[in-house]
Scaffold this motif. Structure first.
Motif, PDB file in Angstrom:
ATOM      1  N   GLY A  36       0.719  -1.193   0.043  1.00  0.00           N
ATOM      2  CA  GLY A  36      -0.065   0.079  -0.038  1.00  0.00           C
ATOM      3  C   GLY A  36       0.632   1.302  -0.063  1.00  0.00           C
ATOM      4  O   GLY A  36       2.235   1.211   0.332  1.00  0.00           O
ATOM      5  N   ILE A  37       0.267   2.343  -0.521  1.00  0.00           N
ATOM      6  CA  ILE A  37       1.031   3.556  -0.424  1.00  0.00           C
ATOM      7  C   ILE A  37       1.538   3.903   1.175  1.00  0.00           C
ATOM      8  O   ILE A  37       2.537   4.698   1.194  1.00  0.00           O
ATOM      9  N   GLN A  45       0.247  12.200   3.441  1.00  0.00           N
ATOM     10  CA  GLN A  45      -0.755  12.799   2.727  1.00  0.00           C
ATOM     11  C   GLN A  45      -1.012  14.288   3.094  1.00  0.00           C
ATOM     12  O   GLN A  45      -1.227  14.387   4.026  1.00  0.00           O
ATOM     13  N   ASP A  49      -5.872  14.770  -2.740  1.00  0.00           N
ATOM     14  CA  ASP A  49      -5.211  14.276  -4.185  1.00  0.00           C
ATOM     15  C   ASP A  49      -3.846  14.673  -4.164  1.00  0.00           C
ATOM     16  O   ASP A  49      -3.145  14.662  -5.355  1.00  0.00           O
ATOM     17  N   GLN A  60       5.559  -0.220  -5.081  1.00  0.00           N
ATOM     18  CA  GLN A  60       5.161   0.796  -4.599  1.00  0.00           C
ATOM     19  C   GLN A  60       4.622   1.908  -5.650  1.00  0.00           C
ATOM     20  O   GLN A  60       3.445   2.533  -5.444  1.00  0.00           O
ATOM     21  N   ALA A  63       1.236   0.697  -6.432  1.00  0.00           N
ATOM     22  CA  ALA A  63       0.184   0.832  -5.346  1.00  0.00           C
ATOM     23  C   ALA A  63      -0.266   2.582  -5.674  1.00  0.00           C
ATOM     24  O   ALA A  63      -1.401   2.719  -5.219  1.00  0.00           O
ATOM     25  N   ILE A  64       0.759   3.364  -5.785  1.00  0.00           N
ATOM     26  CA  ILE A  64       0.302   4.667  -6.213  1.00  0.00           C
ATOM     27  C   ILE A  64      -0.629   4.922  -7.408  1.00  0.00           C
ATOM     28  O   ILE A  64      -1.573   5.848  -7.186  1.00  0.00           O
ATOM     29  N   ALA A  67      -3.930   3.640  -6.075  1.00  0.00           N
ATOM     30  CA  ALA A  67      -4.656   4.800  -5.181  1.00  0.00           C
ATOM     31  C   ALA A  67      -5.118   5.669  -6.060  1.00  0.00           C
ATOM     32  O   ALA A  67      -5.911   6.703  -5.366  1.00  0.00           O
ATOM     33  N   TYR A  69      -3.778   8.143  -8.100  1.00  0.00           N
ATOM     34  CA  TYR A  69      -2.894   9.175  -8.440  1.00  0.00           C
ATOM     35  C   TYR A  69      -2.600   9.291  -9.826  1.00  0.00           C
ATOM     36  O   TYR A  69      -2.425   8.402 -10.649  1.00  0.00           O
TER      37      TYR A  69
END
Length: 116
Positions: A36-37, A45, A49, A60, A63-64, A67, A69
């Motif tokens: 996960g991020i 965070q 956004d 990773q 994962a980004i 998520a 992005y």
């Protein structure tokens, strides 16, 4: 010491299943490891956004993208393998994100580093 039901509310002990050591890799190969991020070094965070982090690895990066992005901005220099992946731009684009590279000399950042 073995605890039987009714003694201090314990559950009966279950016998351990013995498995051959050679079976271990095959048994655990099917286990999924979810990256996960939040697992990224120094992930923060800043807004729903917008986030910042240390250098992500290939998993990773995925994962980004997962998520949600859209853009990844890399501030690291490409001449230092500690702060960049082998072909980060291609990896990011292959995941459907835009890649922006703004090389910043970490030891001596300058305001000119922030001008696109």
């Amino acid at each position: 010491m073995r605890v039987e039901p009714g003694q201090d509310g314990g559950q009966p002990c279950q016998p351990l299943q013995r498995q051959r050591l050679s079976q271990w890799p095959a048994m655990h190969a099917q286990e999924e490891t979810t990256v996960g991020i939040a697992d990224i070094h120094n992930f923060r965070q800043a807004a729903p956004d917008l986030a910042t982090s240390g250098q992500p690895n290939e998993d990773q990066l995925a994962a980004i993208a997962a998520a949600g992005y859209d853009v990844l901005v890399n501030l690291a220099l490409h001449d230092d393998p500690r702060y960049s992946l082998r072909d980060e731009a291609s990896s990011v684009r292959a995941l459907g994100m835009e890649y922006v590279h703004i090389p910043v000399q970490f030891a001596a950042p300058a305001s000119s580093d922030l001008v696109l």
